[in-house]
Scaffold this motif. Structure first.
Motif, PDB file in Angstrom:
ATOM      1  N   ALA A 187      42.303  49.579  40.114  1.00  0.00           N
ATOM      2  CA  ALA A 187      42.913  49.648  38.680  1.00  0.00           C
ATOM      3  C   ALA A 187      42.079  48.692  37.645  1.00  0.00           C
ATOM      4  O   ALA A 187      42.060  48.818  36.525  1.00  0.00           O
ATOM      5  CB  ALA A 187      44.410  49.195  38.993  1.00  0.00           C
ATOM      6  N   LEU A 188      41.558  47.761  38.193  1.00  0.00           N
ATOM      7  CA  LEU A 188      40.837  46.535  37.454  1.00  0.00           C
ATOM      8  C   LEU A 188      39.504  47.142  37.381  1.00  0.00           C
ATOM      9  O   LEU A 188      38.458  46.317  36.990  1.00  0.00           O
ATOM     10  CB  LEU A 188      40.809  45.159  37.960  1.00  0.00           C
ATOM     11  CG  LEU A 188      42.545  44.557  37.914  1.00  0.00           C
ATOM     12  CD1 LEU A 188      42.553  43.269  38.792  1.00  0.00           C
ATOM     13  CD2 LEU A 188      42.825  44.636  36.601  1.00  0.00           C
ATOM     14  N   ILE A 189      39.022  48.204  37.779  1.00  0.00           N
ATOM     15  CA  ILE A 189      37.585  48.676  37.800  1.00  0.00           C
ATOM     16  C   ILE A 189      36.497  47.796  38.543  1.00  0.00           C
ATOM     17  O   ILE A 189      35.766  47.564  38.113  1.00  0.00           O
ATOM     18  CB  ILE A 189      37.252  48.963  36.383  1.00  0.00           C
ATOM     19  CG1 ILE A 189      38.275  49.500  35.415  1.00  0.00           C
ATOM     20  CG2 ILE A 189      35.953  49.997  36.247  1.00  0.00           C
ATOM     21  CD1 ILE A 189      37.943  49.745  34.072  1.00  0.00           C
ATOM     22  N   PHE A 190      37.068  47.326  39.490  1.00  0.00           N
ATOM     23  CA  PHE A 190      36.445  46.560  40.529  1.00  0.00           C
ATOM     24  C   PHE A 190      35.742  45.417  39.734  1.00  0.00           C
ATOM     25  O   PHE A 190      34.701  44.891  40.145  1.00  0.00           O
ATOM     26  CB  PHE A 190      35.453  47.318  41.207  1.00  0.00           C
ATOM     27  CG  PHE A 190      35.878  48.594  42.119  1.00  0.00           C
ATOM     28  CD1 PHE A 190      36.662  48.615  43.037  1.00  0.00           C
ATOM     29  CD2 PHE A 190      35.466  49.887  41.190  1.00  0.00           C
ATOM     30  CE1 PHE A 190      37.054  49.521  43.410  1.00  0.00           C
ATOM     31  CE2 PHE A 190      36.237  50.908  41.666  1.00  0.00           C
ATOM     32  CZ  PHE A 190      36.833  50.954  42.921  1.00  0.00           C
ATOM     33  N   GLN A 191      36.471  44.744  38.489  1.00  0.00           N
ATOM     34  CA  GLN A 191      35.718  43.965  37.684  1.00  0.00           C
ATOM     35  C   GLN A 191      36.450  42.240  37.843  1.00  0.00           C
ATOM     36  O   GLN A 191      35.950  41.448  37.463  1.00  0.00           O
ATOM     37  CB  GLN A 191      35.937  44.261  36.381  1.00  0.00           C
ATOM     38  CG  GLN A 191      35.102  45.520  36.033  1.00  0.00           C
ATOM     39  CD  GLN A 191      33.432  45.204  36.390  1.00  0.00           C
ATOM     40  OE1 GLN A 191      32.878  44.260  36.066  1.00  0.00           O
ATOM     41  NE2 GLN A 191      32.911  46.115  37.122  1.00  0.00           N
ATOM     42  N   ASP A 192      37.643  42.268  38.614  1.00  0.00           N
ATOM     43  CA  ASP A 192      38.154  41.035  38.792  1.00  0.00           C
ATOM     44  C   ASP A 192      37.551  40.384  40.206  1.00  0.00           C
ATOM     45  O   ASP A 192      38.031  40.740  41.179  1.00  0.00           O
ATOM     46  CB  ASP A 192      39.634  40.980  38.872  1.00  0.00           C
ATOM     47  CG  ASP A 192      40.484  39.798  38.838  1.00  0.00           C
ATOM     48  OD1 ASP A 192      40.224  39.059  40.031  1.00  0.00           O
ATOM     49  OD2 ASP A 192      41.296  39.552  38.216  1.00  0.00           O
ATOM     50  N   GLN A 193      36.661  39.523  40.106  1.00  0.00           N
ATOM     51  CA  GLN A 193      35.651  39.057  41.278  1.00  0.00           C
ATOM     52  C   GLN A 193      36.476  38.660  42.373  1.00  0.00           C
ATOM     53  O   GLN A 193      36.235  38.875  43.534  1.00  0.00           O
ATOM     54  CB  GLN A 193      34.704  37.910  40.672  1.00  0.00           C
ATOM     55  CG  GLN A 193      33.851  37.596  41.782  1.00  0.00           C
ATOM     56  CD  GLN A 193      32.971  36.711  41.224  1.00  0.00           C
ATOM     57  OE1 GLN A 193      32.619  36.595  40.092  1.00  0.00           O
ATOM     58  NE2 GLN A 193      32.006  35.997  42.178  1.00  0.00           N
ATOM     59  N   PRO A 194      37.546  37.666  42.144  1.00  0.00           N
ATOM     60  CA  PRO A 194      38.398  37.112  43.198  1.00  0.00           C
ATOM     61  C   PRO A 194      39.035  38.031  43.987  1.00  0.00           C
ATOM     62  O   PRO A 194      38.970  37.952  45.157  1.00  0.00           O
ATOM     63  CB  PRO A 194      39.371  35.933  42.734  1.00  0.00           C
ATOM     64  CG  PRO A 194      38.817  35.587  41.327  1.00  0.00           C
ATOM     65  CD  PRO A 194      37.868  36.885  40.774  1.00  0.00           C
ATOM     66  N   ILE A 195      39.696  39.199  43.329  1.00  0.00           N
ATOM     67  CA  ILE A 195      40.161  40.158  43.864  1.00  0.00           C
ATOM     68  C   ILE A 195      39.368  41.235  44.749  1.00  0.00           C
ATOM     69  O   ILE A 195      39.617  41.448  45.772  1.00  0.00           O
ATOM     70  CB  ILE A 195      41.063  41.058  43.011  1.00  0.00           C
ATOM     71  CG1 ILE A 195      42.069  40.068  42.493  1.00  0.00           C
ATOM     72  CG2 ILE A 195      41.622  42.310  43.524  1.00  0.00           C
ATOM     73  CD1 ILE A 195      43.247  40.643  41.287  1.00  0.00           C
ATOM     74  N   HIS A 196      38.275  41.384  43.914  1.00  0.00           N
ATOM     75  CA  HIS A 196      37.431  42.454  44.635  1.00  0.00           C
ATOM     76  C   HIS A 196      36.639  41.768  45.862  1.00  0.00           C
ATOM     77  O   HIS A 196      36.743  42.327  46.964  1.00  0.00           O
ATOM     78  CB  HIS A 196      36.194  42.650  43.538  1.00  0.00           C
ATOM     79  CG  HIS A 196      35.272  43.929  44.207  1.00  0.00           C
ATOM     80  ND1 HIS A 196      35.474  44.996  44.665  1.00  0.00           N
ATOM     81  CD2 HIS A 196      33.739  43.563  44.387  1.00  0.00           C
ATOM     82  CE1 HIS A 196      34.369  45.526  45.193  1.00  0.00           C
ATOM     83  NE2 HIS A 196      33.219  44.771  44.868  1.00  0.00           N
TER      84      HIS A 196
END
Length: 501
Positions: A187-196
């Motif tokens: 959903a965050l387009i794989f752009q939230d680094q800690p989550i990814h």
């Protein structure tokens, strides 16, 4: 005085509303939805994390067991379940407020991820409590806990424990966390680094933890030594102890509580979200383990767990080496799903033998026993003081020693696939939520949710009696599962109403 006030408040909430389903407007539903989520984030959350339930005055808080105000629970219906509900609401409404709520919850899970790659049942946020866990976010701090102080006595050094670093797959714990983390990552387009990075690390750790035979353990702290776990077909031991041996069973190949079924589902979803074939390959290896784990005639079913020799083995003191009538039904459904996604007929082949075997053991009340004795096929039970017995007259109540019989439904699903012309063409598991049809039932459900909401946004209901609970039955209570269900019902109504215009 406090109990009296809480009971009065609960009675007020439970008074039926005179509103009808047709009276509910989209604006009212949106306001109720926002009010409910704001209350939960502002008053219930601990840094984006959640427990299972709370006394309405927050005098007691619980996951599976009582917990503190600085603890969140990972095991469903805790933190990942609430986060998934936020994400459902975002996908249905398009309102980014709910995406941010989901991101906040994902960040809480990042704070609770262990260095072994997954999650334990709980996450601690108090600084002193965090030192007892090997959280990735606190890596330097937790590493220090392993170092001995030169001034410590031998007794102090022996007593000192390293931080907890055990990933649990029991009760869908790590699997639920990672399913949500993968969804929010997309959903965050794989752009939230800690989550990814958290999702990727967890997936790699699970791939590493998969045994050469294709199974997973109930828990792990590190990848297995492959030489200690040879690939073998399941067989019956020459003899087995009827006395509980009290050994560590966490490394056993585990079907218990549908651990491997949950892992296969997780790998299917990872393959879709990240478009990476290694996850589908891991699911297929698990399917190959299921084929190897089917025990030979005349008892061609499955056990709850197996040791490295592929013999049914003891787990807890009320889980003996035996054929299981509960988890085996989940195993057969998993084989059907593997066939759906791979088109490989080998995953259907064990099912007819297993169905015939379990049909022969149906109890007089139509259910199945949780355990059938090796060799005799006699149902096994335990007394309240945990003595193995053939009698069901004195069973503990905390565990299901008899289970629902879904064999006919499984047989129908098998027949449908056996005659299918389109194997391997299952629908995606990870499609975004879409607006449903605006039905009278949907209107009624949304109206009931709004009617039940307190002015401050909370939904309060009488507590149910639970084992290991400090919240008495009928005490006014806030439940995370009820909250999650309610906000999704409102979002479905909102989406359906807008879609019907």
């Amino acid at each position: 005085m406090r109990r009296t006030t809480m009971v009065i408040a609960l009675i007020a909430v439970m008074i039926p509303s005179t509103a009808t389903a047709d009276d509910l407007s989209v604006d009212e539903a949106q306001q109720a939805l926002r009010r409910g989520v704001e209350y939960f984030r502002d008053h219930v959350s601990i840094e984006g994390g959640y427990l299972w339930r709370y006394a309405a005055d927050f005098s007691e808080r619980e996951g599976e067991v009582p917990a503190s105000a600085t603890t969140a629970w990972v095991q469903p219906p805790g933190t990942p379940s609430v986060g998934a509900a936020y994400l459902d609401v975002y996908e249905l409404t398009g309102d980014k407020y709910y995406l941010e709520a989901a991101r906040e919850t994902a960040r809480a899970l990042v704070q609770g991820q262990l260095q072994s790659g997954g999650w334990d049942y709980r996450i601690e946020f108090a600084p002193e409590d965090r030192k007892k866990h090997a959280y990735c976010a606190d890596k330097n701090q937790s590493d220090d806990q392993d170092k001995s102080n030169a001034d410590e006595t031998p007794h102090q050094k022996k007593k000192k424990r390293p931080p907890r670093n055990t990933t649990t797959l029991d009760d869908n714990t790590t699997q639920a966390a990672l399913r949500f983390m993968m969804r929010i990552d997309r959903a965050l387009i794989f752009q939230d680094q800690p989550i990814h990075e958290s999702a990727q690390f967890a997936l790699q750790s699970l791939l590493d933890a998969q045994y050469p035979i294709g199974a997973w353990p109930q828990r792990f702290s590190a990848a297995p030594d492959s030489e200690k776990f040879p690939v073998k077909s399941a067989s019956f031991p020459d003899e087995w102890s009827r006395t509980y041996p009290a050994i560590d069973y966490r490394s056993y190949y585990t079907f218990n509580d549908n651990t491997i079924a949950d892992m296969v589902d997780l790998m299917f979803r990872a393959a879709e979200i990240y478009d990476d074939p290694q996850y589908m390959a891991a699911a297929e290896r698990a399917g190959d383990f299921i084929l190897l784990a089917q025990l030979p005639e005349p008892q061609p079913g499955w056990a709850q767990q197996y040791d490295a020799e592929m013999h049914p083995a003891w787990a807890r003191k009320f889980e003996p080496p035996a054929l299981t009538g509960a988890e085996s039904q989940g195993v057969m459904r998993t084989l059907l799903r593997l066939y759906d996604r791979t088109g490989k007929a080998k995953f259907l082949q064990p099912i007819p033998r297993a169905l015939a075997y379990y049909q022969s053991g149906v109890l007089s009340d139509g259910r199945l026993a949780r355990f059938y004795e090796i060799g005799t096929n006699t149902p096994l039970y335990f007394t309240k003081d945990y003595q193995l017995t053939y009698s069901d007259d004195d069973m503990p109540t905390h565990y299901g020693f008899k289970t629902r019989n879904n064999l006919d439904a499984i047989a129908k699903e098998y027949d449908k696939r056996k005659n299918s012309n389109h194997p391997g063409s299952a629908k995606p598991l990870t499609e975004l939520k879409k607006a449903p049809r605006l039905s009278a039932k949907l209107k009624q459900r949304a109206a009931a949710v709004v009617d039940a909401q307190k002015e401050n946004g909370a939904w309060i209901e009488p507590a149910r009696q639970r084992n290991r609970s400090n919240i008495p039955a009928n005490t006014p209570c806030i439940n995370s599962q009820t909250f999650s269900d309610n906000i999704v019902k409102l979002a479905r109504f909102i989406a359906a109403s807008k879609n019907s215009r």
